[in-house]
Motif scaffolding. Structure first.
Motif, PDB file in Angstrom:
ATOM      1  N   HIS A 118       0.913  -1.074  -0.190  1.00  0.00           N
ATOM      2  CA  HIS A 118      -0.006   0.018   0.003  1.00  0.00           C
ATOM      3  C   HIS A 118       0.833   1.245   0.053  1.00  0.00           C
ATOM      4  O   HIS A 118       0.376   2.268   0.475  1.00  0.00           O
ATOM      5  N   GLU A 119       1.797   1.254  -0.490  1.00  0.00           N
ATOM      6  CA  GLU A 119       3.005   2.291  -0.418  1.00  0.00           C
ATOM      7  C   GLU A 119       2.665   3.152  -1.831  1.00  0.00           C
ATOM      8  O   GLU A 119       2.799   2.864  -3.139  1.00  0.00           O
ATOM      9  N   VAL A 120       2.000   4.269  -1.414  1.00  0.00           N
ATOM     10  CA  VAL A 120       1.732   5.148  -2.604  1.00  0.00           C
ATOM     11  C   VAL A 120       2.189   6.554  -1.919  1.00  0.00           C
ATOM     12  O   VAL A 120       1.939   7.251  -0.829  1.00  0.00           O
ATOM     13  N   TRP A 121       3.050   7.561  -2.654  1.00  0.00           N
ATOM     14  CA  TRP A 121       3.752   8.571  -2.325  1.00  0.00           C
ATOM     15  C   TRP A 121       3.198   9.859  -3.501  1.00  0.00           C
ATOM     16  O   TRP A 121       3.057   9.678  -4.641  1.00  0.00           O
ATOM     17  N   ALA A 122       3.146  11.172  -2.804  1.00  0.00           N
ATOM     18  CA  ALA A 122       2.889  12.207  -3.553  1.00  0.00           C
ATOM     19  C   ALA A 122       4.098  13.246  -3.727  1.00  0.00           C
ATOM     20  O   ALA A 122       4.803  13.317  -2.741  1.00  0.00           O
ATOM     21  N   LEU A 123       4.481  13.737  -4.689  1.00  0.00           N
ATOM     22  CA  LEU A 123       5.360  14.769  -4.680  1.00  0.00           C
ATOM     23  C   LEU A 123       4.867  15.936  -5.756  1.00  0.00           C
ATOM     24  O   LEU A 123       4.301  15.685  -6.705  1.00  0.00           O
ATOM     25  N   SER A 124       5.606  17.137  -5.508  1.00  0.00           N
ATOM     26  CA  SER A 124       5.306  18.287  -6.338  1.00  0.00           C
ATOM     27  C   SER A 124       6.651  18.958  -6.950  1.00  0.00           C
ATOM     28  O   SER A 124       7.634  18.976  -6.474  1.00  0.00           O
ATOM     29  N   GLY A 125       6.466  19.376  -8.103  1.00  0.00           N
ATOM     30  CA  GLY A 125       7.572  20.332  -8.686  1.00  0.00           C
ATOM     31  C   GLY A 125       8.493  19.452  -9.826  1.00  0.00           C
ATOM     32  O   GLY A 125       8.651  18.372  -9.759  1.00  0.00           O
ATOM     33  N   SER A 126       8.654  19.967 -10.945  1.00  0.00           N
ATOM     34  CA  SER A 126       9.406  19.317 -12.273  1.00  0.00           C
ATOM     35  C   SER A 126      10.694  18.730 -11.804  1.00  0.00           C
ATOM     36  O   SER A 126      10.919  17.689 -12.196  1.00  0.00           O
ATOM     37  N   ALA A 127      11.267  19.426 -10.844  1.00  0.00           N
ATOM     38  CA  ALA A 127      12.597  19.050 -10.729  1.00  0.00           C
ATOM     39  C   ALA A 127      12.747  17.660  -9.920  1.00  0.00           C
ATOM     40  O   ALA A 127      13.321  16.559 -10.046  1.00  0.00           O
ATOM     41  N   ALA A 128      11.690  17.818  -8.791  1.00  0.00           N
ATOM     42  CA  ALA A 128      11.645  16.547  -8.183  1.00  0.00           C
ATOM     43  C   ALA A 128      11.115  15.350  -8.606  1.00  0.00           C
ATOM     44  O   ALA A 128      11.311  14.001  -8.543  1.00  0.00           O
ATOM     45  N   ILE A 129      10.076  15.844  -9.688  1.00  0.00           N
ATOM     46  CA  ILE A 129       9.363  14.436 -10.401  1.00  0.00           C
ATOM     47  C   ILE A 129      10.566  14.089 -11.374  1.00  0.00           C
ATOM     48  O   ILE A 129      10.551  12.709 -11.502  1.00  0.00           O
ATOM     49  N   ALA A 130      11.266  14.859 -11.812  1.00  0.00           N
ATOM     50  CA  ALA A 130      12.361  14.215 -12.742  1.00  0.00           C
ATOM     51  C   ALA A 130      13.301  13.624 -12.205  1.00  0.00           C
ATOM     52  O   ALA A 130      13.699  12.386 -12.509  1.00  0.00           O
ATOM     53  N   THR A 131      13.634  13.768 -11.104  1.00  0.00           N
ATOM     54  CA  THR A 131      14.815  13.017 -10.158  1.00  0.00           C
ATOM     55  C   THR A 131      14.055  11.790  -9.763  1.00  0.00           C
ATOM     56  O   THR A 131      14.699  10.836  -9.859  1.00  0.00           O
ATOM     57  N   ARG A 132      12.883  11.726  -9.263  1.00  0.00           N
ATOM     58  CA  ARG A 132      12.253  10.496  -8.947  1.00  0.00           C
ATOM     59  C   ARG A 132      12.128   9.525 -10.211  1.00  0.00           C
ATOM     60  O   ARG A 132      12.138   8.276 -10.276  1.00  0.00           O
ATOM     61  N   THR A 133      11.621  10.008 -11.273  1.00  0.00           N
ATOM     62  CA  THR A 133      11.659   9.242 -12.689  1.00  0.00           C
ATOM     63  C   THR A 133      12.589   8.594 -12.963  1.00  0.00           C
ATOM     64  O   THR A 133      13.022   7.554 -13.187  1.00  0.00           O
TER      65      THR A 133
END
Length: 285
Positions: A118-133
């Motif tokens: 059940h691990e679901v996380w949210a994040l914001s910001g293009s830089a953070a999303i690019a890093t996570r990707t």
């Protein structure tokens, strides 16, 4: 943000880089002059004259201002390029120190147990999303399925990461929302399977009153999913990006998206060989 003048924006950015308000205002004022006295700086920056001297001394120690010891003293800013290099070096040095310090912090122990299913996380910001990707792509061992909902999501960095995944034997499958974007993918990633997705609702054009666009769907090894969206604010003309990602084969988010991919992701002639359809079909059974 667009309502700010260049001076106000420059002061704001300098503060974000570590300068205090008066220091930032004095430096910006000096960039507007070949050189100036404390009186000149105070008049342009609206910093009290008695505070100008303290601010300029700090700027001198940071290598941003030069002082001529005349009567009265005169000051001048270093070139904009030199200032940018100096601030960049200091920022990177602080970042490196922060990384080393945080790595030395001892882990705390808690009694909660995390249910990976059940691990679901949210994040914001293009830089953070690019890093996570990037991190998720680096974790891939067998298969990456990426649906690009907007051409701006297909960055040079993302292409390089997908190429690296291919080099280590990971199957890369890329879906796009247009034929032209598919051709771009084929040119950039000749070793990947590229196709036009059947998920028309990915595009913001699918709903005239919807200003949110799905920018990417990423499925890693049929067990980790990331979905990112971009939202445009008509009033401020600013765009923000958010994402959610989940892990675990039994994770509800992962299961739902995997089934969507199996039923609507691929063109009518079926999924590319080795795509996520086989794993997804087992969910539906």
């Amino acid at each position: 943000m667009e309502d700010l003048t260049n001076v106000e924006r420059a002061v704001e950015l300098l503060q974000q880089l570590g300068l205090k308000e008066y220091e930032a205002k004095c430096f910006v004022a000096l960039t507007q002059l070949p050189s100036g006295t404390a009186k000149h700086i105070s008049e342009i920056s609206e910093v009290p004259r008695t505070r100008v001297y303290d601010a300029v001394r700090v700027l001198e120690t940071k290598g941003l201002v030069e002082i001529q010891h005349a009567n009265p003293q005169r000051f001048r800013a270093v070139s904009i390029e030199e200032a940018a290099q100096t601030l960049r070096a200091e920022y990177e040095s602080r970042t490196d120190s922060l990384r080393e310090t945080l790595q030395g912090v001892e882990a705390a122990t808690v009694e909660d147990e995390v249910d990976v299913s059940h691990e679901v996380w949210a994040l914001s910001g293009s830089a953070a999303i690019a890093t996570r990707t990037s991190q998720l792509i680096e974790e891939a061992e067998e298969e990456i399925v990426l649906v690009v909902g907007h051409e701006l999501a297909l960055t040079d960095g993302l292409v390089d990461q997908l190429e690296s995944a291919q080099d280590r034997g990971v199957s890369v499958i890329v879906g796009t929302v247009s034929e032209s974007l598919r051709e771009d993918v084929r040119a950039l990633l000749p070793g990947a399977e590229a196709f036009v997705s059947e998920l028309g609702w990915l595009s913001s054009m699918a709903a005239a009153d919807d200003d949110t666009e799905i920018t990417r769907l990423l499925l890693i090894d049929r067990a980790t999913i990331l979905v990112s969206t971009a939202h445009s604010n008509a009033a401020t003309k600013e765009e923000s990006e958010q994402a959610v990602f989940g892990r675990g084969f039994d994770n509800g988010l992962v299961t739902i998206v995997r089934r969507l991919m199996a039923t609507g992701l691929f063109p009518v002639d079926g999924p590319p060989s080795g795509a996520a359809g086989e794993g997804a079909s087992s969910d539906a059974s």
